[in-house]
Design an enzyme around this catalytic site. Structure first.
Site, PDB file in Angstrom:
ATOM      1  N   ASN A   7     -23.049  -2.886  11.551  1.00 25.95           N
ATOM      2  CA  ASN A   7     -21.698  -2.710  11.004  1.00 25.95           C
ATOM      3  C   ASN A   7     -20.846  -3.846  11.538  1.00 25.95           C
ATOM      4  O   ASN A   7     -20.477  -3.847  12.713  1.00 25.95           O
ATOM      5  CB  ASN A   7     -21.128  -1.354  11.466  1.00 25.95           C
ATOM      6  CG  ASN A   7     -19.665  -1.195  11.076  1.00 25.95           C
ATOM      7  OD1 ASN A   7     -19.163  -1.921  10.216  1.00 25.95           O
ATOM      8  ND2 ASN A   7     -18.975  -0.251  11.698  1.00 25.95           N
TER       9      ASN A   7
ATOM     10  N   LYS B 271     -17.871  -4.568  10.786  1.00 23.79           N
ATOM     11  CA  LYS B 271     -16.434  -4.262  10.824  1.00 23.79           C
ATOM     12  C   LYS B 271     -15.662  -5.432  10.191  1.00 23.79           C
ATOM     13  O   LYS B 271     -16.114  -5.975   9.196  1.00 23.79           O
ATOM     14  CB  LYS B 271     -15.992  -3.972  12.259  1.00 23.79           C
ATOM     15  CG  LYS B 271     -16.917  -2.986  12.972  1.00 23.79           C
ATOM     16  CD  LYS B 271     -16.343  -2.457  14.231  1.00 23.79           C
ATOM     17  CE  LYS B 271     -17.397  -1.644  14.957  1.00 23.79           C
ATOM     18  NZ  LYS B 271     -16.859  -0.690  15.889  1.00 23.79           N
TER      19      LYS B 271
ATOM     20  N   HIS C 152     -16.560   6.448   8.783  1.00 25.22           N
ATOM     21  CA  HIS C 152     -16.602   5.878  10.139  1.00 25.22           C
ATOM     22  C   HIS C 152     -15.358   6.341  10.903  1.00 25.22           C
ATOM     23  O   HIS C 152     -14.280   6.474  10.320  1.00 25.22           O
ATOM     24  CB  HIS C 152     -16.646   4.345  10.047  1.00 25.22           C
ATOM     25  CG  HIS C 152     -16.968   3.698  11.359  1.00 25.22           C
ATOM     26  ND1 HIS C 152     -16.022   3.532  12.347  1.00 25.22           N
ATOM     27  CD2 HIS C 152     -18.127   3.205  11.855  1.00 25.22           C
ATOM     28  CE1 HIS C 152     -16.599   2.945  13.390  1.00 25.22           C
ATOM     29  NE2 HIS C 152     -17.874   2.738  13.119  1.00 25.22           N
TER      30      HIS C 152
ATOM     31  N   GLU D 140     -22.222   9.374  15.846  1.00 17.29           N
ATOM     32  CA  GLU D 140     -21.505   8.380  16.634  1.00 17.29           C
ATOM     33  C   GLU D 140     -20.450   9.063  17.500  1.00 17.29           C
ATOM     34  O   GLU D 140     -19.337   9.323  17.032  1.00 17.29           O
ATOM     35  CB  GLU D 140     -20.811   7.380  15.708  1.00 17.29           C
ATOM     36  CG  GLU D 140     -21.758   6.573  14.845  1.00 17.29           C
ATOM     37  CD  GLU D 140     -21.226   5.181  14.592  1.00 17.29           C
ATOM     38  OE1 GLU D 140     -21.924   4.234  14.947  1.00 17.29           O
ATOM     39  OE2 GLU D 140     -20.110   5.048  14.061  1.00 17.29           O
TER      40      GLU D 140
ATOM     41  N   GLY E  74     -18.006   0.894  20.874  1.00 21.88           N
ATOM     42  CA  GLY E  74     -17.330  -0.321  21.342  1.00 21.88           C
ATOM     43  C   GLY E  74     -16.891  -0.267  22.793  1.00 21.88           C
ATOM     44  O   GLY E  74     -16.113  -1.104  23.240  1.00 21.88           O
TER      45      GLY E  74
ATOM     46  N   SER F  88     -22.385   1.738  21.154  1.00 25.74           N
ATOM     47  CA  SER F  88     -22.815   0.790  22.198  1.00 25.74           C
ATOM     48  C   SER F  88     -24.334   0.637  22.279  1.00 25.74           C
ATOM     49  O   SER F  88     -24.909   0.569  23.370  1.00 25.74           O
ATOM     50  CB  SER F  88     -22.223   1.190  23.562  1.00 25.74           C
ATOM     51  OG  SER F  88     -20.811   1.125  23.508  1.00 25.74           O
TER      52      SER F  88
END
Ligand code: PEP
Length: 242
Positions: A9, A11, A96, A165, A171, A204
């Site tokens: 992804n 982003k 998401h 997730e 992140g 992560s």
């Protein structure tokens, strides 16, 4: 047999020139990747056409990061499913946590997007997960079950990927303990009518933890943010060791 899906992804990263540079570095690193691993890049809308033209029938599948549920209309800033399929996208991330948190996505709009994607032959990657506060309050299971219940109304579970997730792991470098991720994913599977839906872990994921993550019995792949931006690190993830 459950499919393995490893998706990057990107982003809001990478111009078209940067996307092409990535591709040139990444494609040669897939030569030894086992055939049974689906490799997906979910990129900004503006990168889709460039990548599509340069995949040359290779094994990378293209994905987008969102889709609107209407076919056409006065929806400034939105993209329809047929616009995505025309350009070569096969997958689309839906729900998401960044969309839910910053752009007001609700379980209702997530459900509409899932159905529209499937109606056009796109495979949605539905993201679910809890915040740190919800986890600390012992609400993880209830939050996720509720998301699944609402998001999956009338959704075809034959053409679906789910990504678990935990929001606190995205992140942050704070990966969910692998056995805990495996446990939650097992619980997610029990909520489904199709037990063969691939369920990824996301949060992560890095070259140094992917082998342990993929060794878990319930985990069928990964949704990877930061570590999908460099060819070498994403290739190491895709080429995880069993
Ligand atoms: C994500 O973008 O879905 C994600 C999991 O990001 P990261 O791998 O950077 O935590």
């Amino acid at each position: 047999m459950r499919k393995i899906v490893i998706a990057g992804n990107w982003k809001m990263y990478k111009t078209q020139a940067e996307a092409l540079e990535f591709l040139q570095g990444f494609m040669p690193l897939l030569e030894e990747t086992p055939e049974d691993r689906e490799v997906v890049l979910c990129v900004p809308f503006t990168d889709l056409a460039t990548l599509s033209r340069n995949l040359h029938g290779g094994r990378i599948r293209l994905g987008a990061q969102n889709v609107h549920w209407q076919e056409v209309g006065a929806y400034t800033g939105e993209i329809s499913a047929s616009m995505l399929t025309e350009i070569g996208a096969r997958y689309v991330i839906i729900g998401h946590s960044e969309r839910r948190q910053y752009f007001g996505e609700t379980d209702q709009t997530v459900n509409l997007r899932l159905k529209a994607a499937q109606a056009h032959g796109l495979i949605p990657i539905l993201c679910v997960g809890e915040t740190k506060q919800q986890r600390d309050a012992g609400e993880t299971e209830a939050i996720i079950f509720n998301q699944l219940k609402q998001d999956l109304v009338e959704v075809d579970q034959q053409n679906l990927v789910i990504a678990y997730e935990p929001i606190w792991a995205i992140g942050t470098g704070d990966t969910c303990e692998t056995r805990e991720a495996n446990r939650v994913i097992g619980l997610i599977r029990q909520q489904l009518t199709n037990p063969n839906v691939p369920i990824q872990y996301g949060g992560s994921v890095k070259p140094d933890n992917i082998d342990e993550i993929m060794a878990q019995s319930e985990i069928d792949g990964a949704l990877v943010g930061g570590a999908s931006l460099q060819p070498e690190s994403f290739a190491r993830i895709v080429n995880y060791q069993t």
